[in-house]
Design a protein around this motif. Structure first.
Motif, mmCIF file in Angstrom:
data_model
loop_
_atom_site.group_PDB
_atom_site.id
_atom_site.type_symbol
_atom_site.label_atom_id
_atom_site.label_comp_id
_atom_site.label_asym_id
_atom_site.label_seq_id
_atom_site.Cartn_x
_atom_site.Cartn_y
_atom_site.Cartn_z
ATOM 1 N N VAL A 1 0.829 -1.206 0.000
ATOM 2 C CA VAL A 1 0.000 0.000 0.000
ATOM 3 C C VAL A 1 0.863 1.256 0.000
ATOM 4 C CG1 VAL A 1 -0.283 0.160 2.522
ATOM 5 C CG2 VAL A 1 -2.075 1.048 1.002
ATOM 6 N N LEU A 2 2.023 1.201 0.671
ATOM 7 C CA LEU A 2 2.916 2.361 0.691
ATOM 8 C C LEU A 2 3.667 2.485 -0.630
ATOM 9 C CD1 LEU A 2 4.198 4.773 2.045
ATOM 10 C CD2 LEU A 2 5.681 3.218 3.343
ATOM 11 N N LYS A 3 4.117 1.375 -1.188
ATOM 12 C CA LYS A 3 4.752 1.436 -2.507
ATOM 13 C C LYS A 3 3.760 1.956 -3.548
ATOM 14 C CE LYS A 3 7.801 0.694 -5.807
ATOM 15 N NZ LYS A 3 6.983 0.776 -7.026
ATOM 16 N N GLY A 4 2.510 1.514 -3.454
ATOM 17 C CA GLY A 4 1.497 2.005 -4.378
ATOM 18 C C GLY A 4 1.191 3.480 -4.187
ATOM 19 N N TRP A 5 1.281 3.949 -2.945
ATOM 20 C CA TRP A 5 1.118 5.383 -2.680
ATOM 21 C C TRP A 5 2.204 6.165 -3.404
ATOM 22 C CZ3 TRP A 5 4.117 9.048 -0.022
ATOM 23 C CH2 TRP A 5 3.473 10.207 0.383
ATOM 24 N N VAL A 6 3.445 5.660 -3.350
ATOM 25 C CA VAL A 6 4.533 6.301 -4.074
ATOM 26 C C VAL A 6 4.269 6.250 -5.582
ATOM 27 C CG1 VAL A 6 7.008 6.254 -4.578
ATOM 28 C CG2 VAL A 6 6.202 5.781 -2.255
ATOM 29 N N VAL B 1 1.334 8.805 -6.261
ATOM 30 C CA VAL B 1 1.442 10.199 -5.806
ATOM 31 C C VAL B 1 2.713 10.875 -6.316
ATOM 32 C CG1 VAL B 1 1.548 11.677 -3.764
ATOM 33 C CG2 VAL B 1 0.001 9.703 -3.792
ATOM 34 N N PHE B 2 3.801 10.146 -6.430
ATOM 35 C CA PHE B 2 5.050 10.746 -6.915
ATOM 36 C C PHE B 2 4.984 10.853 -8.436
ATOM 37 C CE2 PHE B 2 8.466 10.321 -3.399
ATOM 38 C CZ PHE B 2 7.551 10.667 -2.433
ATOM 39 N N THR C 1 6.144 16.030 -9.092
ATOM 40 C CA THR C 1 7.111 15.722 -8.033
ATOM 41 C C THR C 1 8.527 15.498 -8.558
ATOM 42 O OG1 THR C 1 6.806 13.305 -8.044
ATOM 43 C CG2 THR C 1 5.243 14.611 -6.743
ATOM 44 N N TYR C 2 8.686 15.352 -9.845
ATOM 45 C CA TYR C 2 10.020 15.249 -10.450
ATOM 46 C C TYR C 2 9.870 15.482 -11.941
ATOM 47 C CZ TYR C 2 8.845 10.697 -12.478
ATOM 48 O OH TYR C 2 8.277 9.695 -13.209
ATOM 49 N N GLY C 3 10.993 15.681 -12.606
ATOM 50 C CA GLY C 3 10.976 15.866 -14.050
ATOM 51 C C GLY C 3 12.365 16.159 -14.561
ATOM 52 N N TYR C 4 12.487 16.328 -15.849
ATOM 53 C CA TYR C 4 13.783 16.592 -16.454
ATOM 54 C C TYR C 4 14.394 17.862 -15.849
ATOM 55 C CZ TYR C 4 12.035 13.216 -19.822
ATOM 56 O OH TYR C 4 11.524 12.082 -20.408
ATOM 57 N N GLY C 5 15.618 17.707 -15.305
ATOM 58 C CA GLY C 5 16.265 18.836 -14.663
ATOM 59 C C GLY C 5 15.825 19.060 -13.232
ATOM 60 N N HIS C 6 14.935 18.228 -12.739
ATOM 61 C CA HIS C 6 14.414 18.394 -11.378
ATOM 62 C C HIS C 6 14.443 17.055 -10.652
ATOM 63 C CE1 HIS C 6 13.215 22.516 -12.141
ATOM 64 N NE2 HIS C 6 12.658 22.116 -13.268
ATOM 65 N N ILE C 7 15.663 16.537 -10.444
ATOM 66 C CA ILE C 7 15.868 15.320 -9.676
ATOM 67 C C ILE C 7 17.102 15.499 -8.787
ATOM 68 C CG2 ILE C 7 14.774 13.799 -11.374
ATOM 69 C CD1 ILE C 7 17.581 13.009 -12.330
ATOM 70 N N TYR C 8 17.159 14.705 -7.757
ATOM 71 C CA TYR C 8 18.274 14.727 -6.803
ATOM 72 C C TYR C 8 18.540 16.148 -6.280
ATOM 73 C CZ TYR C 8 19.014 9.891 -8.225
ATOM 74 O OH TYR C 8 18.844 8.549 -8.487
ATOM 75 N N GLU C 9 19.734 16.674 -6.484
ATOM 76 C CA GLU C 9 20.090 17.967 -5.885
ATOM 77 C C GLU C 9 19.231 19.119 -6.398
ATOM 78 O OE1 GLU C 9 22.181 15.805 -7.154
ATOM 79 O OE2 GLU C 9 23.464 15.181 -5.483
#
Length: 222
Positions: free
Chosen positions: A108-113, A116-117, A122-130
């Motif tokens: 259920v938590l992996k599915g939430w990720v 929802v992520f 929540t992320y995209g090209y140029g918008h990961i990690y740092e």
């Protein structure tokens, strides 16, 4: 500080439930604002599909990342996903409370990720990690194990716990920009006595009272 606690255990009277309740109570008593996502009690659906969205980019072929990008651009996330996204976006600290099952997150938590992520939001090209979307936010895993501590060392029969948690801490949290705090691990709570569990809960509360002063750990790359 705004805190989001995501709780994934089917039994609220479990030790995971006690850790969740302790965190909510302690942080609120310390003056923090606490939002929660109690996934089992919410009946959260962990399976990704078109029900993630109120919009459609391509009705002929479902590519989730394409639909996530489109939903980001058109405010097209389903209400349950939008509500969880808003909680994360408002949080300064996110805590996941869960039992380690099969060397990973409960489904259920992996599915939430998974749901929802969402790409674009929540992320995209140029918008990961740092340069991740959630840069400046912190995250903490609070978990229980079924095996003893010595089983989760590099020489132990289950292997190094840091390596087991790396796909979560590096691949989910740091990937989206979170700074990761040292995990809170309770080893085999089912095999200790009540006094030990009470001492663990008190120590967890003590840590949370000072959580703002903690520095992130270096999870490291693969």
């Amino acid at each position: 500080m705004n805190v989001l606690i995501v709780f994934a255990h089917p039994e609220p009277q479990s030790f995971n439930g006690a850790l969740f309740d302790t965190a909510v109570r302690t942080l609120r008593e310390a003056g923090h604002t606490v939002a929660t996502s109690d996934l089992y009690r919410m009946g959260f659906n962990p399976a990704s599909d078109r029900h993630n969205f109120t919009t459609v980019k391509n009705p002929e072929f479902l590519k989730l990342q394409q639909e996530e990008m489109h939903a980001t651009e058109t405010h097209g996330f389903a209400p349950d996903i939008e509500a969880e996204l808003a909680k994360i976006e408002a949080a300064d600290l996110m805590i996941w409370q869960f039992p380690l099952w099969w060397f990973g997150l409960p489904a259920v938590l992996k599915g939430w990720v998974d749901r929802v992520f969402a790409m674009g939001r929540t992320y995209g090209y140029g918008h990961i990690y740092e340069t991740g979307v959630f840069k400046g936010k912190r995250a903490l895993l609070s978990l229980t194990t079924g095996g003893p501590q010595e089983a989760y060392t590099p020489e132990g029969f289950n292997g190094d716990l840091d390596a087991i948690l790396r796909p979560i801490q590096r691949g989910m949290l740091e990937f989206t920009g979170f700074s990761v705090l040292k995990p809170q691990v309770h080893w085999q709570p089912v095999r200790v006595d009540d006094a030990t569990r009470e001492a663990w809960l008190a120590a967890w509360a003590d840590r949370l009272r000072n959580i703002e002063a903690e520095s992130p750990i270096a999870v490291g790359r693969y």
